[in-house]
Design a protein around this motif. Structure first.
Motif: not given
Length: 126
Positions: A6-26
């Motif tokens: 996973e990647s893309g987490g962080g700190l954001v203010q209420a009302g904001g946006s984030l996009r998380l990614s989940c890369a699969a392999s194998g």
């Protein structure tokens, strides 16, 4: 085996946006669906959203319906979670998980999933 990162987490203010990614392999060909779960401090891990790789059918928890959108890029073996209108109660460590047949139990149950990522932290400030 399937590896999830996973990647893309962080700190954001209420009302904001984030996009998380989940890369699969194998052995990604074995994946039936990928889900996002989250775990807040002192709470149980809870289901957030799921997407089935073939066909793209999706499911959402009531708490995120209309605010979060799950999608996938099959060519990149990556699942995304677009999170809009974030609230302080969305603060948690977010995990992606994948299951492969034969499936066991409900898709909202963590026990169904065979593979897990290490998690990415999302903090929403008020």
């Amino acid at each position: 085996q399937v590896q999830l990162v996973e990647s893309g987490g962080g700190l954001v203010q209420a009302g904001g946006s984030l996009r998380l990614s989940c890369a699969a392999s194998g052995r990604t060909f074995a994946i039936y669906a990928t889900s996002w779960f989250r775990q807040a401090p002192g709470k149980e891990r809870e289901f957030v959203s799921r997407i089935i790789w073939t066909g793209g059918s999706t499911n959402y928890a009531d708490s995120v319906e209309g605010r979060f959108t799950i999608s996938r890029d099959n060519a990149k073996n990556t699942v995304y979670l677009q999170m809009n209108s974030l609230k302080p109660e969305d603060t948690a460590v977010y995990y992606c998980a994948a299951d492969s047949p034969p499936s066991r139990g409900s898709y909202v149950s963590a026990q169904r999933y065979d593979y897990w990522g290490q998690g990415t932290r999302v903090t929403v400030s008020s």
